[in-house]
Design a protein around this motif. Structure first.
Motif, short mmCIF file in Angstrom:
data_model
loop_
_atom_site.label_atom_id
_atom_site.label_comp_id
_atom_site.label_asym_id
_atom_site.label_seq_id
_atom_site.Cartn_x
_atom_site.Cartn_y
_atom_site.Cartn_z
N ASN A 66 0.98 -1.18 0.09
CA ASN A 66 0.07 0.00 -0.15
C ASN A 66 0.82 1.30 0.00
N LEU A 67 0.27 2.21 -0.85
CA LEU A 67 1.42 3.54 -1.02
C LEU A 67 1.51 4.24 0.49
N ALA A 68 0.43 4.31 1.10
CA ALA A 68 0.69 4.99 2.53
C ALA A 68 1.78 4.28 3.25
N ILE A 69 1.64 3.01 3.19
CA ILE A 69 2.58 2.17 4.04
C ILE A 69 3.82 2.64 3.63
N LEU A 70 4.22 2.28 2.34
CA LEU A 70 5.50 2.67 1.52
C LEU A 70 5.96 4.05 1.95
#
Ligand SMILES: *Cc1c(COP(=O)(O)O)cnc(C)c1O
Length: 430
Positions: A65-69
């Motif tokens: 997930n982009l937010a986690i990255l």
């Protein structure tokens, strides 16, 4: 259960937010992550590695997930990718290409070009043929490709056979005994620059000893290479640290890192690690709702709205995930003094927790003792790694929403898919 998921009274919370509120706002099935839990693991690595030059390359495939990255990128992490798609995610999330290592046995020409264009830190090369391809593609672009060989140390990771990768019979890496010859060959390729060495022996390891055995073998190679005048800048010891799903006792991050640093004995090469599961696994749960309770002749079934397409680990590896009620039924709390223990018997049963998919393998958990009613919410724990990232659209099921909780705030970080998105690229022929 990680401390970021806890009961307050009878209600299961993530940080300061009741999971029931998340279901009310975003519906189910839904992946829910704790931001504090996500950052905690990375901080433990960083602290344990203080004093030794290092780079933590989060293994994107665990949860992309982009937010986690983006959270990891902002904390200084690099990334271990296994496809061009993951590279695009890292860049879209604000990750730094110069902190990316590219692993995987099947890198295509297009993927290699993309990574060379982006200027990644290193290609973890897994075969002689890939070495040739990398040199050729770099030549065609007028570039020099930074390369490291993924060496197979032939160490038994003592984990599930599907996630064990460091044995001779596995498809990963180059054979230990061929590594020196391949390094010599790589040294003579004009469009490669040898920067390091890499290994990754498997996933969900619960002991430190296989990591140490692998590290010792890799370091012996580093010494042999140095004798030949091939000096490496970094040593990448991969990922694989396990988490507690049930009663496993994996090493603490600090102890694992200390053990690795012990094998390095004051060497100056930069240490790269590629943790995936240990950073995200226990930072997330899969929130699901009971659709039906079905009392069969031999077994009771709780049919929930999450299925193997959402979380495939039970079906694929027979993996265990703890399953907890989001609201504990009052009669389920053992209170022998009130003499009403019998009530608990009425409500509580042994359930097979299954999804709606037309496969007998579609289960989330077997034989769970739960006090639940229809419409009850359940939290499937330890679902933050290899959960959403391995999900599919089998049975034309849109993929779940994803939410990150940060204190009292909840952030929708991936909208639930719509069915029309699923067939948007399809065409009817005349
Ligand atoms: C999957 C993978 C990792 C991460 O493994 P975890 O068990 O999630 O830590 C690291 N490196 C490589 C090359 C991988 O394929």
């Amino acid at each position: 259960m990680s401390s970021y998921f806890h009961y307050r009274g009878s209600q299961l919370y993530v940080e300061q937010v009741p999971l029931a509120d998340i279901a009310a706002q975003f519906d189910t099935p839904c992946y829910v992550y704790s931001r504090a839990a996500l950052t905690d693991g990375l901080r433990q690595f960083t602290e344990a590695l203080r004093g030794h030059e290092h780079l933590i390359c989060y293994a994107v495939k665990a949860n992309s997930n982009l937010a986690i990255l983006n959270i990891f990128a902002r904390l200084g992490a690099g990334f271990d990718i296994v496809s061009g798609g993951e590279l695009q995610r890292v860049l879209a999330a604000g990750g730094d290409a110069r902190k990316v290592v590219f692993s995987g046995v099947g890198k295509s020409v297009a993927e290699i070009r993309m990574a060379l264009d982006a200027g990644i830190l290193c290609f973890n090369v897994e075969s002689a043929a890939e070495l040739d391809r990398l040199n050729k593609v770099a030549e065609s672009m007028g570039k020099i490709a930074p390369a490291s060989l993924r060496v197979n140390p032939d160490v038994d990771a003592k984990t599930h056979p599907y996630i064990s990768t460091g044995l001779k019979q596995n498809k990963f890496g180059v054979a230990y005994d061929e590594a020196i010859a391949l390094y010599r060959r790589a040294r003579d390729m004009p469009h490669l620059r040898i920067t390091g060495i890499d290994c990754h022996i498997g996933s969900q390891l619960t002991e430190t000893s296989p990591f140490i055995a692998a590290a010792e073998k890799i370091l012996a190679l580093v010494d042999t290479l140095a004798d030949e005048g091939i000096h490496l800048e970094h040593i990448d010891l991969g990922g694989g640290v396990g988490i507690c799903y049930r009663n496993e006792t994996p090493p603490e991050i600090a102890d694992y890192v200390a053990a690795l640093l012990g094998t390095l004995r004051g060497r100056s090469e930069k240490l790269i690690l590629e943790p995936g599961r240990v950073l995200t696994g226990n930072a997330g749960v899969l929130l699901t709702r009971v659709e039906y309770l079905k009392h069969g002749e031999e077994k009771n079934f709780a049919i929930v709205d999450a299925a193997m397409n959402d979380l495939v680990r039970p079906a694929l590896y027979d993996a265990f995930h703890e399953i907890l009620p989001v609201a504990q039924e009052p009669s389920h709390k053992s209170n022998p003094s009130n003499g009403r223990g019998g009530e608990r018997e009425n409500l509580s049963s042994i359930y097979e927790i299954v999804g709606p998919i037309c496969e007998t393998g579609d289960f989330i958990g077997h034989a769970r003792d739960l006090a639940i009613t229809p419409q009850a919410l359940l939290a499937v724990l330890s679902a933050g790694a290899y959960g959403m990232s391995m999900s599919s659209n089998y049975n034309t099921r849109p993929r779940a929403a994803e939410v990150i909780v940060d204190g009292i705030a909840m952030h929708l970080v991936r909208e639930r898919e719509t069915v029309s998105q699923l067939y948007a690229g399809e065409k009817i022929i005349l």
